[in-house]
Design a protein around this motif. Structure first.
Motif, PDB file in Angstrom:
ATOM      1  N   PRO A  32       0.833  -1.212   0.000  1.00 42.24           N
ATOM      2  CA  PRO A  32       0.000   0.000   0.000  1.00 42.24           C
ATOM      3  C   PRO A  32       0.864   1.258   0.000  1.00 42.24           C
ATOM      4  O   PRO A  32       1.897   1.298   0.681  1.00 42.24           O
ATOM      5  N   SER A  33       0.495   2.273  -0.790  1.00 43.17           N
ATOM      6  CA  SER A  33       1.242   3.535  -0.781  1.00 43.17           C
ATOM      7  C   SER A  33       0.314   4.720  -0.553  1.00 43.17           C
ATOM      8  O   SER A  33       0.753   5.845  -0.391  1.00 43.17           O
ATOM      9  N   GLU A  34      -1.017   4.466  -0.554  1.00 43.52           N
ATOM     10  CA  GLU A  34      -1.987   5.553  -0.338  1.00 43.52           C
ATOM     11  C   GLU A  34      -2.812   5.261   0.898  1.00 43.52           C
ATOM     12  O   GLU A  34      -2.952   4.117   1.326  1.00 43.52           O
ATOM     13  N   GLY A  92      -7.918   4.427  -2.709  1.00 41.51           N
ATOM     14  CA  GLY A  92      -6.745   3.960  -1.942  1.00 41.51           C
ATOM     15  C   GLY A  92      -7.006   2.697  -1.147  1.00 41.51           C
ATOM     16  O   GLY A  92      -6.400   2.466  -0.106  1.00 41.51           O
ATOM     17  N   ILE A  93      -7.909   1.841  -1.688  1.00 43.64           N
ATOM     18  CA  ILE A  93      -8.193   0.572  -0.977  1.00 43.64           C
ATOM     19  C   ILE A  93      -7.011  -0.389  -1.147  1.00 43.64           C
ATOM     20  O   ILE A  93      -6.402  -0.457  -2.219  1.00 43.64           O
ATOM     21  N   ASN A  94      -6.700  -1.127  -0.090  1.00 46.17           N
ATOM     22  CA  ASN A  94      -5.680  -2.177  -0.181  1.00 46.17           C
ATOM     23  C   ASN A  94      -6.168  -3.426   0.527  1.00 46.17           C
ATOM     24  O   ASN A  94      -6.733  -3.350   1.627  1.00 46.17           O
ATOM     25  N   TRP A  95      -5.979  -4.584  -0.150  1.00 44.65           N
ATOM     26  CA  TRP A  95      -6.364  -5.877   0.433  1.00 44.65           C
ATOM     27  C   TRP A  95      -5.541  -6.126   1.691  1.00 44.65           C
ATOM     28  O   TRP A  95      -4.374  -5.750   1.761  1.00 44.65           O
ATOM     29  N   GLY A  96      -6.156  -6.739   2.646  1.00 51.15           N
ATOM     30  CA  GLY A  96      -5.440  -7.078   3.892  1.00 51.15           C
ATOM     31  C   GLY A  96      -5.502  -5.925   4.880  1.00 51.15           C
ATOM     32  O   GLY A  96      -5.904  -6.113   6.020  1.00 51.15           O
ATOM     33  N   PRO A 127      -6.461   5.807 -13.068  1.00 55.84           N
ATOM     34  CA  PRO A 127      -6.205   4.812 -14.133  1.00 55.84           C
ATOM     35  C   PRO A 127      -7.269   3.706 -14.058  1.00 55.84           C
ATOM     36  O   PRO A 127      -7.610   3.269 -12.950  1.00 55.84           O
ATOM     37  N   ILE A 128      -7.755   3.250 -15.219  1.00 57.13           N
ATOM     38  CA  ILE A 128      -8.821   2.249 -15.199  1.00 57.13           C
ATOM     39  C   ILE A 128      -8.362   0.951 -14.537  1.00 57.13           C
ATOM     40  O   ILE A 128      -9.162   0.224 -13.944  1.00 57.13           O
ATOM     41  N   GLU A 129      -7.077   0.672 -14.580  1.00 59.38           N
ATOM     42  CA  GLU A 129      -6.542  -0.532 -13.914  1.00 59.38           C
ATOM     43  C   GLU A 129      -6.617  -0.420 -12.391  1.00 59.38           C
ATOM     44  O   GLU A 129      -6.323  -1.372 -11.679  1.00 59.38           O
ATOM     45  N   LYS A 130      -6.952   0.780 -11.910  1.00 57.94           N
ATOM     46  CA  LYS A 130      -7.084   0.968 -10.453  1.00 57.94           C
ATOM     47  C   LYS A 130      -8.557   0.994 -10.035  1.00 57.94           C
ATOM     48  O   LYS A 130      -8.897   1.443  -8.945  1.00 57.94           O
ATOM     49  N   THR A 131      -9.444   0.608 -10.955  1.00 59.73           N
ATOM     50  CA  THR A 131     -10.877   0.594 -10.623  1.00 59.73           C
ATOM     51  C   THR A 131     -11.400  -0.844 -10.615  1.00 59.73           C
ATOM     52  O   THR A 131     -10.768  -1.760 -11.173  1.00 59.73           O
ATOM     53  N   ILE A 132     -12.562  -0.993 -10.010  1.00 56.86           N
ATOM     54  CA  ILE A 132     -13.160  -2.328  -9.857  1.00 56.86           C
ATOM     55  C   ILE A 132     -14.638  -2.265 -10.230  1.00 56.86           C
ATOM     56  O   ILE A 132     -15.336  -1.306  -9.879  1.00 56.86           O
ATOM     57  N   MET A 165      -4.326  -6.233  -7.149  1.00 54.05           N
ATOM     58  CA  MET A 165      -4.437  -4.770  -7.198  1.00 54.05           C
ATOM     59  C   MET A 165      -4.097  -4.150  -5.834  1.00 54.05           C
ATOM     60  O   MET A 165      -4.303  -4.761  -4.789  1.00 54.05           O
ATOM     61  N   SER A 166      -3.607  -2.904  -5.873  1.00 52.12           N
ATOM     62  CA  SER A 166      -3.378  -2.133  -4.644  1.00 52.12           C
ATOM     63  C   SER A 166      -3.768  -0.681  -4.915  1.00 52.12           C
ATOM     64  O   SER A 166      -3.845  -0.257  -6.073  1.00 52.12           O
ATOM     65  N   ASP A 167      -4.028   0.051  -3.836  1.00 52.77           N
ATOM     66  CA  ASP A 167      -4.366   1.476  -3.956  1.00 52.77           C
ATOM     67  C   ASP A 167      -5.470   1.725  -4.982  1.00 52.77           C
ATOM     68  O   ASP A 167      -5.373   2.617  -5.829  1.00 52.77           O
ATOM     69  N   PHE A 168      -6.519   0.890  -4.954  1.00 48.29           N
ATOM     70  CA  PHE A 168      -7.561   1.014  -5.989  1.00 48.29           C
ATOM     71  C   PHE A 168      -8.834   1.674  -5.459  1.00 48.29           C
ATOM     72  O   PHE A 168      -8.978   1.855  -4.236  1.00 48.29           O
TER      73      PHE A 168
END
Lengths: 576, 576
Positions: B248-250, B373-377, B273-278, B357-360
């Motif tokens: 995580p960075s955000e 800025g969601i991160n798994w875990g 970025p679309i790669e950061k969306t779900i 994914m991270s920071d999404f």
């Protein structure tokens, strides 16, 4: 083909509903299996035969200049309503509805569809004449399907339809198809007759049936022993007998006949020759034709009324309907066993043979009484005379040459001049040389492809099974290696012959089934399947460098030098 | 064939419902005509092509050791009730009743009938393996038939069914059929791919589709540029991306997003970025699998959920059903545009790519709000991970070799391991080596014979018409005599070439139509019909003892010495 990799589905027993020999043999030889009433699956052996018939039909239709098309099985009901046949076909035509509740039928024939195509594609006389054919699955929902594929509900038919501007052009194509059909049945190796057929019901001008001669046939055909004349029995004219009517020699007398209700009883009890008796048949009249609604048809005691001939009389209602006893009593005052021409209160039509009778006996139109010694002119006026009876063996041929014989036949083909009926109903018109629109005139030409397979068997079999004409055999050559499990040489020889013959293009069945299938079963299967040429490879023969050959139609086996086998077979196996 | 005696039914215009090129060209070239929705008549030119496809299919099936049979179109309803499919087929199956009110269907396929035959005819393992096939008319009552013969209601299919004692034997025949299909499509000259297909619904073990590549295809297929891998898109695994999930960075932050209901809006308005969306897709759960009756499936914003993959998850109801907005609001408290994994009160399954994914960013399950800025875990526990998405061009090939390309295909064949489903339902058992009864295991193998004709055109055409692969062409050679009515020499030369080539066994169309058909129309028809080799005989060429030759696929014409014409053609025209 190796028997070990092929469905040899021969069986010993057949169900009780298999009453004719072709049905039994097709089941026993593993050619067909019943799926449901009138629905059959063609197993590999049956299909091989069916495809050979198809190929010959297709080759000859192509050679004759017809063009193959392929129409759908499922047809819109509208087309049948347009032609006016939707109701005529009755329950014989299978009706169906699609998911949108639109009405369709499973095509029993394709006059409507091809005429629809013709009205769209044919616009000028220059495109005529043209003949379209197809080999296709039809369905006719027979009330009682029977005789296996002979009268199945789903069956394969070759149907062809030709389109013309003029009657002459139609006649030319009709003759072309007639010749083509002869070539087809010649190539198939069948004993058949093209016979004059009735074309009345469809309003056409000319019609011939192609009949395969067989004792199990449902049609009777008459043909001359002195000429080419051949006709369906209802189309064979019973000509006016030669000579004059004899002058009266007996007195008219009324006789009590309480025990004589039939011709046989009359002949027996009164010692009357049957040729001096008359059958008086009362049938319903066409509406408006007679006052009572009835008409009497008279044939000689030993003759049979022919329904098709009777139906052609304007006075007679179609279909021919016998009057009920109650109706007869009400109008005539006597029962059906006591009728005759003297003082009969309804119109009378007599057969030609009856018109030459004298001093004959007939019912008195009063129960239990007959007149004997009746003579035309003296006792009763001579009524209208017509050809009413079926011809019999020994009758003179209508063409004046020879006498008639009667045989039974199976109809396998039909050529027919339809005329303009469908083209007019559906508006299938072209421009003629003068730029005027004209409805086309049509011919139609059918062959019962699947029925031919059964008809061929009816004509070609013995106690051991089928005897295929060469052109229809599922395999031309069968090879049986005897006790191959004990002798590698036997199997090697059989395999070598199999390869050589197969490479030469022959269709060979090698019975390589293992020792659990006895030699007896293998021989019996080869006979049952009707394979024309059989080779048996055995240790005994090989010791003399020989092989055993048997022709299916021959009683005896031959020993051939092994080295000559392929060459000798080549001389015997005819091309198809 | 002489054009003057042949139905060249070419037309300029096609109806509005002919939207794909093969449908238009088949109508324009006079190959087919519509009788009713989804019902087509094959005219002579079309049928010539169809028969060539049939012949190649038959020859290769025979060579592969399959045995041809022929089953009825009409099948008793009882068999379908016995297999349990009577209701499953729904309105796609055409129901009918015969005159005795017994229920039948027009067979859409023949598993039931062949299994009925197998249970009667096959009794011992020694008769196995066996493969029965037929080339036959089928009917499927499509709700909206379209694309001409590509998706007709009545169509011709080759269907084959193999029977085995063991799975190994089935696999062997399956491989045999796979190779046979490759030979068939190779011989037909088509650009095709055998692709892995879904076998789930029929419970089988393995399945391949044979797809003809064409832009108008309705199926998407994925294949590797670095190996033989090819699969229907739902069968192509989207492999786990390489590498680890970034740390995580955000910070997690809640953002007001009143105008962002879609991924595209989110990306545009927040420069994400679309790669950061779900995408969070809520679907109905299989009964008893979740408390709420719903389950959420998550794929990356630039990926597409694959329905077939989703349906394989035990939690998901089949067929895949998106939950209604009302249902989503009732359970989650927000609309479908504001959903995401954080604090989602229903079970969640995420795609493999999502798991890395991270920071999404994703919806906050509260209307008009998203978490960024969601991160798994850290922010939410990592849910169950599965392969949920369709592969895309550029994805790594599942076999580890090369990257995937995506093309469209037309399914023309299908091989399938059915297993024991039908044999068990209908009790088709044989005795094994130990004398024990065993249900047989089955394979089935279909080819859309009539569809192949259309598929070939989709793949082989230009602005002028069809460009047949040699093996499928209705005629191999076309001869056009130019202004023959003015030059007897032109016609005589054309006739001589026609006879010579026909005698050599070539299929030749001689355009001998009279002068009312202009040279331009004749040339156009030859191109439209797609005849591979065209000869033009003209006065001009004959003056130099030459003839004009054009290959359908070539841009330019050639002048050939007249004397060499037959020999040169012989080198070019391939046998079929």
């Amino acid at each position: 083909m190796r028997a070990s990799r092929y469905l040899i589905a021969t069986v010993k027993e057949t169900p009780a509903d298999a009453v004719i020999v072709s049905h039994r043999l097709m089941l026993r030889a593993g050619m067909i299996r019943k799926l449901a009433s009138g629905l059959y699956t063609w197993l590999p052996t049956g299909l091989r035969v069916l495809r050979k018939v198809e190929r010959i039909v297709r080759e000859e239709m192509d050679r004759a200049g017809a063009q193959e098309v392929f129409m759908p099985c499922v047809q819109p009901a509208e087309l049948w309503q347009e032609s006016g046949r939707y109701d005529d076909m009755g329950p014989l035509m299978l009706h169906l509805q699609d998911r949108h509740e639109r009405d369709f039928v499973f095509g029993p024939t394709h006059e409507e569809v091809i005429t629809d195509i013709a009205r769209n594609e044919l616009t000028s006389y220059k495109q005529l004449p043209v003949n379209f054919y197809q080999i296709q699955t039809k369905f006719r929902d027979e009330f009682r399907p029977r005789f296996g594929v002979m009268r199945a509900r789903e069956f394969i038919m070759k149907d062809a339809y030709s389109f013309h501007l003029t009657a002459d052009s139609l006649q030319e194509e009709y003759d072309n198809m007639y010749r083509t059909y002869c070539r087809i049945f010649d190539r198939l190796g069948l004993d058949y007759r093209p016979v004059l057929a009735d074309s009345g019901a469809m309003g056409g001008a000319a019609s011939h049936e192609f009949q395969v001669l067989a004792d199990s046939g449902e049609d009777y055909i008459a043909f001359s022993d002195g000429s080419d004349f051949a006709a369906n029995i209802e189309m064979a004219e019973a000509v006016m007998p030669a000579g004059e009517r004899a002058a009266p020699s007996e007195e008219l007398r009324l006789v009590d006949t309480p025990e004589a209700k039939t011709i046989a009883q009359l002949v027996e009890q009164f010692d009357l020759p049957i040729e001096k008796t008359i059958k008086t048949l009362v049938v319903e009249a066409e509406e408006g034709q007679t006052e009572s609604g009835l008409v009497a048809l008279l044939v000689r005691g030993d003759h049979e009324l022919n329904e098709v001939k009777a139906e052609k009389l304007p006075q007679v209602k179609v279909p021919l309907t016998m009057a009920s006893e109650a109706r007869i009593r009400a109008v005539i005052g006597a029962g059906p066993g006591s009728l005759g021409p003297v003082k009969l209160p309804i119109p009378v039509i007599i057969d030609r043979a009856v018109s030459l009778m004298s001093d004959f006996g007939a019912g008195a139109n009063e129960d239990d009484k007959h007149w004997f010694g009746i003579n035309w002119g003296r006792d009763v006026e001579l009524p209208e005379v017509a050809d009413l009876r079926s011809v019999q063996a020994g009758d003179p041929s209508p063409d004046g040459q020879g006498t008639l014989q009667i045989k039974k036949g199976i109809e396998v083909g039909h050529v027919f001049q339809l005329g303009r009926k469908y083209a007019e109903a559906l508006g299938a018109r072209v421009l003629d040389e003068n730029g005027r629109e004209q409805a086309m005139t049509m011919g139609c030409y059918g062959i019962g492809v699947s029925r031919i397979v059964a008809a061929a068997i009816e004509q070609n079999h013995d106690d051991n099974g089928i005897i295929w004409p060469e052109a229809m055999a599922p395999f031309q050559v069968g090879i049986v290696p005897l006790n191959a499990h004990k002798s590698p040489e036997v199997m090697a020889t059989a395999e070598r012959l199999y390869s050589e013959l197969t490479d030469l293009g022959y269709e060979v069945l090698l019975d390589d089934r293992d020792k659990k299938t006895s030699p007896g079963v293998k021989f019996a299967d080869m006979e049952l399947l009707g394979i024309p040429h059989r080779l048996v490879v055995s240790d005994r023969s090989l010791q003399n460098d020989q092989i055993e050959y048997k022709y299916r139609r021959a009683a005896d086996r031959e020993e051939w030098p092994l080295a000559d086998t392929v060459a000798r077979l080549g001389n015997l196996v005819s091309g198809t």
